[in-house]
Write a protein that holds these residues in place. Structure first.
Motif, PDB file in Angstrom:
ATOM      1  N   ARG A   1       0.842  -1.180   0.000  1.00  0.00           N
ATOM      2  CA  ARG A   1       0.000   0.000   0.000  1.00  0.00           C
ATOM      3  C   ARG A   1       0.875   1.226   0.000  1.00  0.00           C
ATOM      4  O   ARG A   1       2.039   1.169   0.350  1.00  0.00           O
ATOM      5  N   SER A   2       0.323   2.341  -0.354  1.00  0.00           N
ATOM      6  CA  SER A   2       1.112   3.556  -0.475  1.00  0.00           C
ATOM      7  C   SER A   2       1.122   4.315   0.848  1.00  0.00           C
ATOM      8  O   SER A   2       0.124   4.873   1.266  1.00  0.00           O
ATOM      9  N   PHE A   3       2.250   4.284   1.544  1.00  0.00           N
ATOM     10  CA  PHE A   3       2.448   5.007   2.800  1.00  0.00           C
ATOM     11  C   PHE A   3       3.716   5.831   2.679  1.00  0.00           C
ATOM     12  O   PHE A   3       4.761   5.478   3.201  1.00  0.00           O
TER      13      PHE A   3
ATOM     14  N   GLN B   1       8.251   4.854  -1.109  1.00  0.00           N
ATOM     15  CA  GLN B   1       8.168   3.438  -1.437  1.00  0.00           C
ATOM     16  C   GLN B   1       9.461   2.875  -2.008  1.00  0.00           C
ATOM     17  O   GLN B   1       9.713   1.697  -1.877  1.00  0.00           O
TER      18      GLN B   1
ATOM     19  N   GLY C   1       9.494  -0.413  -0.418  1.00  0.00           N
ATOM     20  CA  GLY C   1       8.599  -0.497   0.720  1.00  0.00           C
ATOM     21  C   GLY C   1       7.494  -1.504   0.494  1.00  0.00           C
ATOM     22  O   GLY C   1       6.924  -1.600  -0.589  1.00  0.00           O
TER      23      GLY C   1
ATOM     24  N   GLY D   1       4.108  -2.301   2.630  1.00  0.00           N
ATOM     25  CA  GLY D   1       3.300  -1.948   3.787  1.00  0.00           C
ATOM     26  C   GLY D   1       3.923  -0.809   4.574  1.00  0.00           C
ATOM     27  O   GLY D   1       4.726  -0.036   4.059  1.00  0.00           O
ATOM     28  N   GLN D   2       3.549  -0.692   5.862  1.00  0.00           N
ATOM     29  CA  GLN D   2       4.035   0.399   6.690  1.00  0.00           C
ATOM     30  C   GLN D   2       5.373   0.119   7.355  1.00  0.00           C
ATOM     31  O   GLN D   2       6.131   1.042   7.618  1.00  0.00           O
ATOM     32  N   LYS D   3       5.688  -1.150   7.664  1.00  0.00           N
ATOM     33  CA  LYS D   3       6.863  -1.446   8.477  1.00  0.00           C
ATOM     34  C   LYS D   3       7.855  -2.400   7.829  1.00  0.00           C
ATOM     35  O   LYS D   3       8.833  -2.773   8.466  1.00  0.00           O
TER      36      LYS D   3
ATOM     37  N   THR E   1      10.384  -3.502   4.395  1.00  0.00           N
ATOM     38  CA  THR E   1      11.018  -3.165   3.120  1.00  0.00           C
ATOM     39  C   THR E   1      11.856  -4.360   2.672  1.00  0.00           C
ATOM     40  O   THR E   1      12.222  -5.223   3.475  1.00  0.00           O
TER      41      THR E   1
ATOM     42  N   ARG F   1       8.223   3.466  11.323  1.00  0.00           N
ATOM     43  CA  ARG F   1       7.698   3.338   9.961  1.00  0.00           C
ATOM     44  C   ARG F   1       8.876   3.073   9.047  1.00  0.00           C
ATOM     45  O   ARG F   1      10.019   3.384   9.397  1.00  0.00           O
ATOM     46  N   LYS F   2       8.598   2.551   7.878  1.00  0.00           N
ATOM     47  CA  LYS F   2       9.706   2.254   6.962  1.00  0.00           C
ATOM     48  C   LYS F   2      10.494   3.510   6.657  1.00  0.00           C
ATOM     49  O   LYS F   2       9.946   4.604   6.574  1.00  0.00           O
TER      50      LYS F   2
END
Length: 187
Positions: free
Chosen positions: A19-21, A24, A46, A48-50, A52, A85-86
């Motif tokens: 997903r785009s957070f 990326q 990236g 998801g959120q956490k 890579t 977060r990433k």
């Protein structure tokens, strides 16, 4: 083992929701490897959120004075978990590595002064690192990893570099990854 790691990375690409957070994709280079005259580059994507995936490699084909060799190519893919977060703060990762090498006649390393080693290296390990943001598109990252490497190589006597002294295998436990990387984020 390297093939299983690549398959795991591919499965994670398919299974984990992308997903785009924010950021990326990032391009990177390890400054410590440039210190050994080894060009290197990486791509971190990236998930998801956490999570890579970091795909990084290096190559060195230079010829040095006095027939010194430090020729290799190296790939070190890694899956990373970020605590915040990433691309922010602390992370841990699981990495694999594969290298093909031809090194020798290095005057400051014992047993490599008059010999050459040609072979391959496989293995994996765990990494800890930290990322500092420097503006919107730039970052700096420091990391250190430890793990296992299996080496299979042939040792050559280097006066002629064609006389094989023997074939060897070695198991290594210790540092397997180190870096200070400059990062550029793509948009």
């Amino acid at each position: 083992m390297y093939k299983q790691f690549c398959l795991l990375v591919l499965i994670l690409f398919i299974v984990l929701p992308v997903r785009s957070f924010g950021q990326q994709v990032a391009l990177k280079t390890n400054l410590l490897f440039w210190g050994t005259t080894s060009p290197n580059a990486g791509l971190e994507i990236g998930l998801g959120q956490k999570f890579t995936v970091d795909i990084w490699g290096a190559y060195n084909a230079w010829k040095f004075p006095n027939n010194m060799r430090l020729n290799f190519y190296l790939a070190q893919p890694e899956i990373r978990y970020w605590f915040c977060r990433k691309f922010e703060g602390h992370f841990i990762g699981v990495h694999g590595h594969y290298a093909h090498f031809n090194i020798g006649q290095i005057p400051f390393i014992p047993n490599l002064e008059k010999h050459e080693l040609r072979g391959e290296l496989y293995g994996g390990g765990i990494t800890y690192g930290y990322h500092w943001a420097i503006g919107r598109r730039w970052g700096l990252e420091a990391m250190l990893g430890g793990g296992f490497a299996y080496m299979k190589y042939t040792k050559y006597k280097c006066e002629e570099c064609a006389e094989a002294v023997g074939a060897y295998t070695r198991n290594y436990f210790g540092p397997t990854r180190i870096g200070i990387s400059v990062i550029y984020f793509l948009r």
